[in-house]
Design a protein around this motif. Structure first.
Motif, short mmCIF file in Angstrom:
data_model
loop_
_atom_site.label_atom_id
_atom_site.label_comp_id
_atom_site.label_asym_id
_atom_site.label_seq_id
_atom_site.Cartn_x
_atom_site.Cartn_y
_atom_site.Cartn_z
N LYS A 230 8.12 2.45 0.29
CA LYS A 230 9.29 1.90 0.97
C LYS A 230 9.55 2.67 2.26
N LYS A 231 9.58 1.97 3.39
CA LYS A 231 9.80 2.62 4.67
C LYS A 231 11.14 2.24 5.30
N ILE A 232 11.90 1.42 4.58
CA ILE A 232 13.17 0.97 5.12
C ILE A 232 14.19 2.10 5.06
N ALA A 233 14.94 2.28 6.13
CA ALA A 233 16.03 3.25 6.20
C ALA A 233 15.57 4.67 5.88
N ARG A 234 14.29 4.96 6.14
CA ARG A 234 13.79 6.30 5.88
C ARG A 234 13.05 6.79 7.12
N GLU A 235 13.32 8.03 7.49
CA GLU A 235 12.63 8.63 8.62
C GLU A 235 11.52 9.53 8.11
N GLY A 236 10.53 9.75 8.96
CA GLY A 236 9.48 10.66 8.54
C GLY A 236 8.18 10.37 9.25
N ARG A 237 7.21 11.21 8.97
CA ARG A 237 5.85 11.06 9.51
C ARG A 237 5.00 10.44 8.42
N PHE A 238 4.42 9.29 8.72
CA PHE A 238 3.65 8.55 7.71
C PHE A 238 2.15 8.70 7.97
N PHE A 239 1.37 8.75 6.88
CA PHE A 239 -0.08 8.76 6.95
C PHE A 239 -0.61 7.74 5.95
N GLY A 240 -1.53 6.92 6.38
CA GLY A 240 -2.04 5.87 5.52
C GLY A 240 -2.05 4.55 6.26
N TYR B 256 0.83 -1.20 0.00
CA TYR B 256 0.00 0.00 0.00
C TYR B 256 0.88 1.26 0.00
N PRO B 257 0.43 2.31 -0.68
CA PRO B 257 1.18 3.57 -0.63
C PRO B 257 0.84 4.37 0.63
N TYR B 258 1.77 5.20 1.06
CA TYR B 258 1.60 6.08 2.21
C TYR B 258 1.93 7.51 1.78
N LEU B 259 1.45 8.46 2.56
CA LEU B 259 1.94 9.83 2.47
C LEU B 259 3.03 9.96 3.52
N ARG B 260 4.19 10.47 3.10
CA ARG B 260 5.30 10.59 4.04
C ARG B 260 5.81 12.03 4.04
N ILE B 261 5.92 12.59 5.25
CA ILE B 261 6.51 13.91 5.42
C ILE B 261 7.87 13.72 6.07
N ASP B 262 8.92 14.23 5.42
CA ASP B 262 10.27 14.10 5.98
C ASP B 262 10.33 14.65 7.39
N SER B 263 11.17 14.04 8.21
CA SER B 263 11.36 14.55 9.57
C SER B 263 12.68 15.29 9.72
N SER B 264 13.45 15.35 8.64
CA SER B 264 14.76 16.00 8.71
C SER B 264 14.79 17.24 7.84
N GLY B 265 15.69 18.16 8.16
CA GLY B 265 15.84 19.36 7.36
C GLY B 265 14.89 20.46 7.77
N SER B 266 15.13 21.66 7.25
CA SER B 266 14.29 22.81 7.56
C SER B 266 13.07 22.92 6.66
N PHE B 267 13.13 22.23 5.51
CA PHE B 267 12.03 22.29 4.54
C PHE B 267 11.61 20.87 4.14
N PRO B 268 10.90 20.16 5.02
CA PRO B 268 10.51 18.77 4.74
C PRO B 268 9.64 18.66 3.48
N LYS C 24 5.29 26.09 9.70
CA LYS C 24 3.87 26.29 10.04
C LYS C 24 2.98 25.57 9.02
N ASN C 25 3.35 25.68 7.75
CA ASN C 25 2.58 24.98 6.71
C ASN C 25 2.60 23.48 6.93
N VAL C 26 3.77 22.96 7.30
CA VAL C 26 3.91 21.51 7.55
C VAL C 26 3.01 21.09 8.71
N ASN C 27 3.05 21.88 9.80
CA ASN C 27 2.24 21.53 10.98
C ASN C 27 0.75 21.55 10.66
N GLN C 28 0.32 22.53 9.84
CA GLN C 28 -1.09 22.60 9.46
C GLN C 28 -1.47 21.43 8.55
#
Length: 612
Positions: A126-136, A107-119, A196-200
């Motif tokens: 693929k979720k292996i070796a990747r960090e982030g916030r997943f939805f789905g 299944y596909p997910y929506l992933r928001i990067d957890s690193s950097g200033s502009f995720p 702020k956009n990311v949080n919203q």
């Protein structure tokens, strides 16, 4: 890349206490040693024992419980590795009691990067070796892509893979012009405002629609007070987009609850599943899919769907509403993916109606699928009869094999055979061949080798017998294929399709025939030819990439088997590493920064043709 080797251990069915309480994959086997079920677990002992208890939502029928003789298990380092290994074992063993989800895809997910200033926000499988916030996850890929586009148009988040170390760029990309990104790459938004956009966006994905609407309205008014009317207009348009979306999300429950309504309808060896999603009392969508298997039962289907779908569900609802008798009168709290979730029957008339609506979706989906199948069967029957008549074939060409080769100046030469049954790809009978006899560019010799090896297996019964073989090419390729077939004394019709003018060459006919562009027969042959080409090229590219990858990795000090494994999983090809930020990659893969930099330098040199 060399596959990781796993140690497989076994215990008898009567000695389940000997199973480990650690993460891994388990296999149920019958007396003959055949694998009849494969599963994964954070705690193997607890999970296996639950299969043999009279749990009301057990996915296994009594027949399977009686067939289990022993349990094999394989320990893994974490859940991600267990997930990958389970998928691999199911595909290779095809266990009888594992349900097969339609298309056999993750299944596909929506992933928001957890690193950097502009995720960035992207679709990800693929979720292996990747960090982030997943939805789905999401069962409808098309819907997920559309949802991603809507999110980006409202919150202006980037989806590119440009490393932040390259910011700022001279100018933004086309996404900025299309209103899909705020162009952090060009320095047009500050890290604080982007966050702020990311949080919203996260709030929106969690169902806090009113909160997001209030934020957009406040920002619009603030921009207007500051006489920044262009920015105010941007917020106004985004607010309208959210309100338009909310208008489609109708209120279905009196309380702002998060509930999933899950139902299934079973017909012999096919089942339709529908999942209605309600967030904050609003109906936000419905996931639909089909499951195939032998002698399916409703409780079995729903239970395994819960295991496979909710195990990696990153935004669990507070409750899942079911109609199964076992939970109709009471609540069951169950661990799903390490988190608790309540399963219960409907608690109000509104919930009962939503559950009935979900079941009606299942019924309609089965009816629609049945009517489509009947229509398609009639169309393919007409198409195959026309093909039989046009090419004077001895039998209806229900199974057609397409053959092609791929190489680069004779190097890494490979061949492919794809198989179509009744006009559809039958991937269980796809075959790959590594060319062994020819190391220089010679299409005819390579084609001859592939066909001799393939038809040799057909003659011995190892490969399925085709009604027709289609080779990519013209008269020369057809002649080569005929000689390979005659060498093995087989009687299989062969035709070839030349790409330049889409001419079809037949045995015993000196001149090719041309069919109209809208001919359904020609379109089927083109599809088979193109699929054989795709399959061959992808195999060739993989071998080239693996070879190049290994040669580069072998030359980098500090990269051993474990780090090699991480890199091969995290990156699809060599070029991917150049798009990644060294700091982020080092952190995600836990590989020292200097080693990453050394590797990137060697890859860059390889791309420029300087060697490694």
């Amino acid at each position: 890349m060399k596959k990781k080797e796993y140690a497989r251990l076994e215990v008898k069915k009567d000695n389940l206490e000997e199973l480990p309480s650690t993460c891994g994959v388990y296999l149920f086997q019958d007396e003959s040693g055949e694998t009849i079920y494969v599963g994964k677990a954070v705690n193997i002992k607890n999970r296996v024992r639950s299969h043999f208890h009279n749990y009301p939502l057990s996915p296994l029928k009594q027949e399977m419980k009686e067939r289990v003789s022993q349990v094999s298990y394989i320990l893994t380092e974490d859940e991600n590795e267990a997930l990958l290994l389970e998928e691999e074992l199911i595909k290779s063993a095809q266990p009888r009691y594992n349900l097969r989800l339609k298309d056999d895809k993750s299944y596909p997910y929506l992933r928001i990067d957890s690193s950097g200033s502009f995720p960035a926000i992207r679709l990800s499988r693929k979720k292996i070796a990747r960090e982030g916030r997943f939805f789905g996850p999401f069962t409808d890929v098309k819907g997920a892509r559309q949802g991603l586009k809507t999110l980006r148009s409202v919150f202006l988040l980037r989806s590119c893979r440009v490393a932040e170390s390259r910011f700022p760029l001279a100018r933004p990309c086309l996404d900025f012009q299309l209103g899909l990104c705020s162009a952090p790459c060009a320095g047009l938004i500050s890290p604080e405002d982007y966050q702020k956009n990311v949080n919203q966006a996260i709030s929106f994905l969690n169902g806090d629609y009113q909160l997001v609407s209030a934020w957009l309205e406040e920002e619009m008014k603030k921009a207007a007070r500051n006489l920044n009317f262009e920015l105010a207009a941007s917020y106004r348009d985004r607010l309208r987009a959210v309100k338009k979306l909310l208008a489609r999300y109708r209120l279905v429950l009196p309380e702002p609850q998060d509930i999933d309504f899950l139902e299934a309808k079973v017909e012999v060896n096919i089942a339709a599943i529908a999942l209605l999603k309600v967030r904050k009392g609003r109906l936000i969508g419905c996931e639909n899919l089909f499951v195939s298997g032998e002698n399916l039962e409703k409780e079995q289907v729903i239970r395994q769907f819960i295991d496979e779908f909710y195990l990696d569900y990153f935004s669990l609802p507070s409750r899942v509403c079911l109609s199964i008798k076992a939970v109709a009168q009471k609540e069951i709290v169950e661990e799903v993916g390490g988190r608790s979730c309540i399963f219960s029957g409907p608690k109000s008339q509104a919930e009962q109606e939503l559950l009935e609506f979900t079941l009606e979706n299942c019924r309609k989906n089965l009816e629609l699928r049945s009517s489509r199948l009947k229509k398609r069967e009639m169309e393919i029957e007409t198409k195959l009869k026309e093909m039989q008549s046009l090419f004077n074939l001895p039998a209806l060409p229900r199974r057609i094999s397409g053959v092609d080769i791929s190489n680069f100046q004779g190097g890494e030469a490979v061949g492919s055979v794809v198989s179509f049954w009744n006009g559809l790809p039958d991937k269980t009978h796809y075959r790959k061949f590594i060319i062994k006899r020819t190391d220089y560019p010679n299409d005819y010799q390579m084609m001859a080798e592939v066909l001799e090896r393939y038809l040799g297996k057909v003659r011995t019964g190892d490969f399925v017998f085709p009604d027709l073989i289609l080779v990519d090419g013209g008269k020369g390729q057809l002649s080569t294929a005929q000689k390979a077939r005659d060498l093995l004394a087989l009687k299989i019709p062969i035709i070839s399709l030349a790409k330049e003018f889409e001419e079809i060459y037949l045995e015993g006919h000196p001149d090719p025939i041309r069919l109209p562009e809208n001919s359904s027969v020609l379109q089927l042959l083109q599809r088979i030819r193109n699929e054989a080409h795709r399959f061959a090229v992808s195999f060739h590219r993989k071998r080239r990439n693996d070879r190049a990858f290994h040669s580069v990795l072998d030359g980098v000090k500090g990269i051993g088997p474990k780090r090699r494994q991480k890199l091969m999983i995290a990156l699809d090809n060599l070029e991917d590493i150049l798009k990644q930020d060294s700091v982020e990659l080092s952190k995600n893969l836990q590989i020292p920064r200097p080693i990453i930099d050394d590797l990137k330098e060697k890859v860059a040199n390889l791309e420029k043709g300087h060697g490694v």
